[in-house]
Scaffold this active site. Sequence first.
Site, PDB file in Angstrom:
ATOM      1  N   ARG A  98      33.302  43.381  36.408  1.00 36.37           N
ATOM      2  CA  ARG A  98      32.431  42.344  35.840  1.00 36.37           C
ATOM      3  C   ARG A  98      31.004  42.494  36.357  1.00 36.37           C
ATOM      4  O   ARG A  98      30.055  42.104  35.687  1.00 36.37           O
ATOM      5  CB  ARG A  98      33.023  40.958  36.150  1.00 36.37           C
ATOM      6  CG  ARG A  98      33.101  40.620  37.612  1.00 36.37           C
ATOM      7  CD  ARG A  98      34.069  39.479  37.886  1.00 36.37           C
ATOM      8  NE  ARG A  98      35.466  39.919  37.813  1.00 36.37           N
ATOM      9  CZ  ARG A  98      36.515  39.134  38.022  1.00 36.37           C
ATOM     10  NH1 ARG A  98      36.350  37.867  38.313  1.00 36.37           N
ATOM     11  NH2 ARG A  98      37.738  39.625  37.935  1.00 36.37           N
ATOM     12  N   LYS A 137      42.231  48.594  47.858  1.00 36.63           N
ATOM     13  CA  LYS A 137      43.548  48.393  47.243  1.00 36.63           C
ATOM     14  C   LYS A 137      44.611  48.928  48.186  1.00 36.63           C
ATOM     15  O   LYS A 137      44.420  49.969  48.811  1.00 36.63           O
ATOM     16  CB  LYS A 137      43.609  49.120  45.897  1.00 36.63           C
ATOM     17  CG  LYS A 137      42.759  48.475  44.808  1.00 36.63           C
ATOM     18  CD  LYS A 137      42.903  49.194  43.474  1.00 36.63           C
ATOM     19  CE  LYS A 137      41.977  48.622  42.411  1.00 36.63           C
ATOM     20  NZ  LYS A 137      42.360  47.260  41.967  1.00 36.63           N
TER      21      LYS A 137
HETATM   22  N1  BES Z   1      40.424  47.762  37.602  1.00 34.56           N
HETATM   23  C1  BES Z   1      41.026  46.594  38.123  1.00 34.56           C
HETATM   24  C2  BES Z   1      41.935  45.902  37.117  1.00 34.56           C
HETATM   25  C3  BES Z   1      43.199  46.620  36.776  1.00 34.56           C
HETATM   26  C4  BES Z   1      44.317  46.446  37.551  1.00 34.56           C
HETATM   27  C5  BES Z   1      43.278  47.409  35.652  1.00 34.56           C
HETATM   28  C6  BES Z   1      45.492  47.075  37.214  1.00 34.56           C
HETATM   29  C7  BES Z   1      44.446  48.047  35.316  1.00 34.56           C
HETATM   30  C8  BES Z   1      45.557  47.870  36.096  1.00 34.56           C
HETATM   31  C9  BES Z   1      39.965  45.568  38.552  1.00 34.56           C
HETATM   32  O1  BES Z   1      38.753  46.090  38.948  1.00 34.56           O
HETATM   33  C10 BES Z   1      40.550  44.870  39.726  1.00 34.56           C
HETATM   34  O2  BES Z   1      40.664  45.471  40.743  1.00 34.56           O
HETATM   35  N2  BES Z   1      40.932  43.643  39.509  1.00 34.56           N
HETATM   36  C11 BES Z   1      41.532  42.878  40.502  1.00 34.56           C
HETATM   37  C12 BES Z   1      40.745  41.614  40.573  1.00 34.56           C
HETATM   38  C13 BES Z   1      40.981  40.851  41.789  1.00 34.56           C
HETATM   39  C14 BES Z   1      40.205  41.364  42.952  1.00 34.56           C
HETATM   40  C15 BES Z   1      40.517  39.456  41.510  1.00 34.56           C
HETATM   41  C16 BES Z   1      42.958  42.595  40.070  1.00 34.56           C
HETATM   42  O3  BES Z   1      43.201  42.378  38.897  1.00 34.56           O
HETATM   43  O4  BES Z   1      43.843  42.670  40.926  1.00 34.56           O
HETATM   44 ZN    ZN Z   2      38.688  46.458  41.077  1.00 38.96          ZN
END
Ligand code: BES
Ligand code: ZN
Length: 474
Positions: free
Chosen positions: A329, A255
């Site tokens: 997931r 991230k």
């Molecule tokens: N834990 C995150 C989702 C999330 C993002 C929860 C912001 C709460 C606040 C999840 O594991 C993630 O990183 N999702 C990504 C998915 C992407 C790689 C397709 C996202 O939502 O950006």
């Molecule tokens: Zn994630």
Amino acid sequence: MLASIVKTKRIKPKNNRAILVESLSSLEVRDLDKNELAYIMKHHSDDQKSFSFNRFTHHLFVVFFDRKGKIHQRKEAYRKAGDTLNTLLKQHEIDKIQICDHTKEGMGLYFAEGIILGNYSFDKYKTKKDKSKLKEVILYNDVISQKQIDRMNISNEATYWSRDLLNEPHSTLSSTAIAKEFKKMGKQSGAKVEVLTKAKIESLKMGGLLAVNKGSINPPTFTVMEWKPEKPTNKKPLIFVGKGVVFDTGGLNIKTGDSMYGMHMDMGGAAAASTALFAIAKAKLNVHAIALIPATDNRPDGNAYAPGDVIKMHNGKTVEVINTDAEGRMILADALSYAQKYKPELVIDLATLTGAAARAIGKHGIVTMKNKDVNLKALNESSEQVYERLVEFPMWDEYGEMIKSDIADIKNLGGAEAGAISAGKFLEHFVDYPWVHLDIAGPAMLSSRDSYRGKGGSGVGTRLLFEYAQQMGK
Ligand code: BES
Ligand code: ZN
Ligand code: ZN
């Protein structure tokens, strides 16, 4: 500190109290002196609905409500007013407050809930602690039963615990530390809790959980919590599955910028599932319930799983990893297919799964998907009563196209659009029983204060599941 609700049959006139009033004419003259009454009559308006009188020996608060709206909307108005009163209780360092509730629906219970949930603070790491002294909310209303009060106290305790887990930093809440918390919940509630170790997880071939864990210096854990009363109303168990990513760096798809900040809350689903099970067991509900919680952090490392990897999951299906940040997931899929062995009546999973869910509806609701074997009516009803409302998203076959892979059965990422739904479609590959998916990414962590939900971990999901189980146990 968690204050408790107690019942009284007699109001002590010289102690702090709040009077809840639904119409001016019902104001009892014996509660107020002439001047106070005159003051209220003069200043009462749509903008001023609560009054505070300092009587030197004690404070008297008068709070007005209208009877507009449905019962669940009125309950919510009481919770919010409870939270507002709590700011005054804090200012005056009041430790006990009597609530005179003359409503025939026992709305004082929700007012008390709002006071107590609004009084939560996470001040463990502050050298100067929160100055709230609140210990007891004393309810005066004949229609509210002791059982209702006991259950509300349990609900508040579970919500506090859920918030504590969400707010706890990663450095002090690893996959093994969170499993210890689940054990503690078992001890304090009577639920049976078993923590599966890495060796067991390997023998169960939970490829998704193991893949996400590869970049971590801590082993994964998989916790099974169970409450099974003698004669449950359900023959087959109700199962909760919670995403327990104790910290989400994104893994090799790391991230960027500030988007990693706050990712210790990525176990919000686990917090909801576990504390709801704790509440169900502590309240000895007549419901057979199980919580399944896969936990790990998601990190980059020399051994971390990588984009392009093909992972064989617990149910034998293969997944092509497109993005290591879509890790939730991966671990949920294994837990969902593990749930099959219980032949469940219903499985509800909860996860801070996608930013897309948060972007779509924000903090005011829960993005919800389900398969065709489920009628959402009962869960929807519970969700309105606790005001953790569901927003159903479609699960049309066409969305399934997004996660087709060239080299494996499916891939772990859809396209740029409908991200919450492609995640739901991914999970659907691992269930063959009635199933509901709750994406709580929006409401799990609040960046600014939202009445009694507070700031930081909201504990969303705990009250919803506990309420649903209470209805089921009737
Ligand atoms: N834990 C995150 C989702 C999330 C993002 C929860 C912001 C709460 C606040 C999840 O594991 C993630 O990183 N999702 C990504 C998915 C992407 C790689 C397709 C996202 O939502 O950006
Ligand atoms: Zn994630
Ligand atoms: Zn995540």
